[in-house]
Design a protein around this motif. Structure first.
Motif, PDB file in Angstrom:
ATOM      1  N   PHE A  22       2.953  12.794   2.962  1.00 27.16           N
ATOM      2  CA  PHE A  22       2.196  14.202   2.231  1.00 27.16           C
ATOM      3  C   PHE A  22       1.377  14.915   3.247  1.00 27.16           C
ATOM      4  N   SER A  23       0.529  13.921   3.801  1.00 22.60           N
ATOM      5  CA  SER A  23      -0.535  14.718   4.673  1.00 22.60           C
ATOM      6  C   SER A  23       0.294  15.583   5.786  1.00 22.60           C
ATOM      7  N   LEU A  24       1.505  15.096   6.387  1.00 22.24           N
ATOM      8  CA  LEU A  24       2.291  15.764   7.255  1.00 22.24           C
ATOM      9  C   LEU A  24       2.604  16.908   6.612  1.00 22.24           C
ATOM     10  N   GLN A  25       3.326  17.014   5.557  1.00 21.31           N
ATOM     11  CA  GLN A  25       3.741  18.219   4.632  1.00 21.31           C
ATOM     12  C   GLN A  25       2.792  19.111   4.404  1.00 21.31           C
ATOM     13  N   ASN A  26       1.710  18.530   3.967  1.00 22.67           N
ATOM     14  CA  ASN A  26       0.430  19.629   3.990  1.00 22.67           C
ATOM     15  C   ASN A  26       0.201  20.369   5.257  1.00 22.67           C
ATOM     16  N   ARG A  27       0.373  19.520   6.231  1.00 17.27           N
ATOM     17  CA  ARG A  27       0.007  20.321   7.597  1.00 17.27           C
ATOM     18  C   ARG A  27       1.090  21.225   8.051  1.00 17.27           C
ATOM     19  N   ILE A  28       2.429  20.972   7.605  1.00 19.40           N
ATOM     20  CA  ILE A  28       3.501  21.938   7.814  1.00 19.40           C
ATOM     21  C   ILE A  28       3.509  23.098   6.984  1.00 19.40           C
ATOM     22  N   SER A  44       0.885  -1.378   0.119  1.00 16.58           N
ATOM     23  CA  SER A  44      -0.193   0.176  -0.081  1.00 16.58           C
ATOM     24  C   SER A  44       0.907   1.122   0.138  1.00 16.58           C
ATOM     25  N   SER A  45       0.143   2.416  -0.236  1.00 18.32           N
ATOM     26  CA  SER A  45       0.975   3.660  -0.004  1.00 18.32           C
ATOM     27  C   SER A  45       0.546   4.447   1.031  1.00 18.32           C
ATOM     28  N   VAL A  46       0.195   3.918   1.925  1.00 14.39           N
ATOM     29  CA  VAL A  46      -0.288   4.573   3.142  1.00 14.39           C
ATOM     30  C   VAL A  46       1.057   5.264   3.674  1.00 14.39           C
ATOM     31  N   PRO A  47       2.185   4.905   4.080  1.00 12.48           N
ATOM     32  CA  PRO A  47       3.172   5.662   4.439  1.00 12.48           C
ATOM     33  C   PRO A  47       3.640   6.913   3.658  1.00 12.48           C
ATOM     34  N   ALA A  48       3.507   6.741   2.221  1.00 10.96           N
ATOM     35  CA  ALA A  48       3.698   7.869   1.547  1.00 10.96           C
ATOM     36  C   ALA A  48       2.528   8.845   1.800  1.00 10.96           C
ATOM     37  N   GLU A  49       1.382   8.370   1.691  1.00  7.69           N
ATOM     38  CA  GLU A  49       0.167   9.246   1.768  1.00  7.69           C
ATOM     39  C   GLU A  49       0.318  10.025   3.120  1.00  7.69           C
ATOM     40  N   MET A 101       9.289  18.118   9.294  1.00 10.66           N
ATOM     41  CA  MET A 101       8.427  16.776   9.487  1.00 10.66           C
ATOM     42  C   MET A 101       9.306  15.696  10.242  1.00 10.66           C
ATOM     43  N   HIS A 102      10.560  15.737  10.457  1.00 10.89           N
ATOM     44  CA  HIS A 102      11.298  14.868  11.162  1.00 10.89           C
ATOM     45  C   HIS A 102      10.916  15.173  12.614  1.00 10.89           C
ATOM     46  N   ILE A 103      10.751  16.330  13.124  1.00 11.88           N
ATOM     47  CA  ILE A 103      10.405  16.650  14.527  1.00 11.88           C
ATOM     48  C   ILE A 103       8.969  16.246  14.788  1.00 11.88           C
ATOM     49  N   ALA A 104       7.965  16.606  13.794  1.00 14.16           N
ATOM     50  CA  ALA A 104       6.655  16.226  13.897  1.00 14.16           C
ATOM     51  C   ALA A 104       6.359  14.522  13.960  1.00 14.16           C
ATOM     52  N   SER A 105       7.177  13.901  12.975  1.00 15.53           N
ATOM     53  CA  SER A 105       6.895  12.487  13.054  1.00 15.53           C
ATOM     54  C   SER A 105       7.803  11.793  14.154  1.00 15.53           C
ATOM     55  N   SER A 106       8.599  12.424  14.937  1.00 12.29           N
ATOM     56  CA  SER A 106       9.215  11.569  16.140  1.00 12.29           C
ATOM     57  C   SER A 106       8.319  11.184  17.070  1.00 12.29           C
ATOM     58  N   ARG A 107       7.154  12.097  17.228  1.00 14.56           N
ATOM     59  CA  ARG A 107       6.260  11.641  18.311  1.00 14.56           C
ATOM     60  C   ARG A 107       6.749  11.726  19.757  1.00 14.56           C
ATOM     61  N   ASP A 108       7.908  12.535  19.995  1.00 15.14           N
ATOM     62  CA  ASP A 108       8.232  12.580  21.547  1.00 15.14           C
ATOM     63  C   ASP A 108       7.179  13.572  22.087  1.00 15.14           C
ATOM     64  N   THR A 109       6.730  13.210  23.234  1.00 13.08           N
ATOM     65  CA  THR A 109       5.857  13.950  23.956  1.00 13.08           C
ATOM     66  C   THR A 109       6.362  14.915  24.963  1.00 13.08           C
ATOM     67  N   LEU A 110       5.785  15.659  25.407  1.00 10.60           N
ATOM     68  CA  LEU A 110       6.327  16.675  26.533  1.00 10.60           C
ATOM     69  C   LEU A 110       6.688  15.801  27.955  1.00 10.60           C
TER      70      LEU A 110
END
Length: 86
Positions: A34-40, A26-31, A57-66
Motif C-alpha cells: 500500500f505504501s509503494l502504491q501511494n508513492r506511485i 503480520s500484515s507488513v507485506p500488505a502495508e 509497482m513491479h518495477i519499483a519492487s524489483s530493486r534492480d540497481t543501475l
C-alpha cells in the motif's frame, strides 16, 4: 499434536490447522504494498489505470540497481520489439 494424533478422527479440523499454520502473522507485506502504491499513484498521477500502477509497482519492487542493469540487453530487446511492430 492435533494434526499428528487426531487426523483420522477430525479430518476437517486438521485441514483448518494446516491453513492456520501458513497464515502470515503480520500484515507488513500488505502495508509495504500500500505504501509503494501511494508513492506511485500521487495526485498528479491520479488517472493511472490499475494495469499501469501494477507494472510500476513491479518495477519499483524489483530493486534492480543501475549497477546491475544491463543497458545493452535492454536496448537490443527494445530495438527488436520495435522492429516486430512494423
Amino acid at each position: 499434536m492435533l494434526i499428528r494424533d487426531y487426523a483420522e478422527i477430525f479430518p476437517e479440523w486438521v485441514k483448518l490447522a494446516k491453513v492456520a499454520c501458513v497464515i502470515p502473522v503480520s500484515s507488513v507485506p500488505a502495508e509495504r504494498g500500500f505504501s509503494l502504491q501511494n508513492r506511485i499513484k500521487t495526485a498528479q498521477r491520479s488517472r493511472l489505470g490499475e494495469g499501469r500502477v501494477t507494472r510500476r509497482m513491479h518495477i519499483a519492487s524489483s530493486r534492480d540497481t543501475l549497477d546491475t542493469f544491463d543497458f545493452n540487453s535492454a536496448a537490443a530487446r527494445f530495438t527488436a520489439a520495435k522492429y516486430r511492430k512494423k
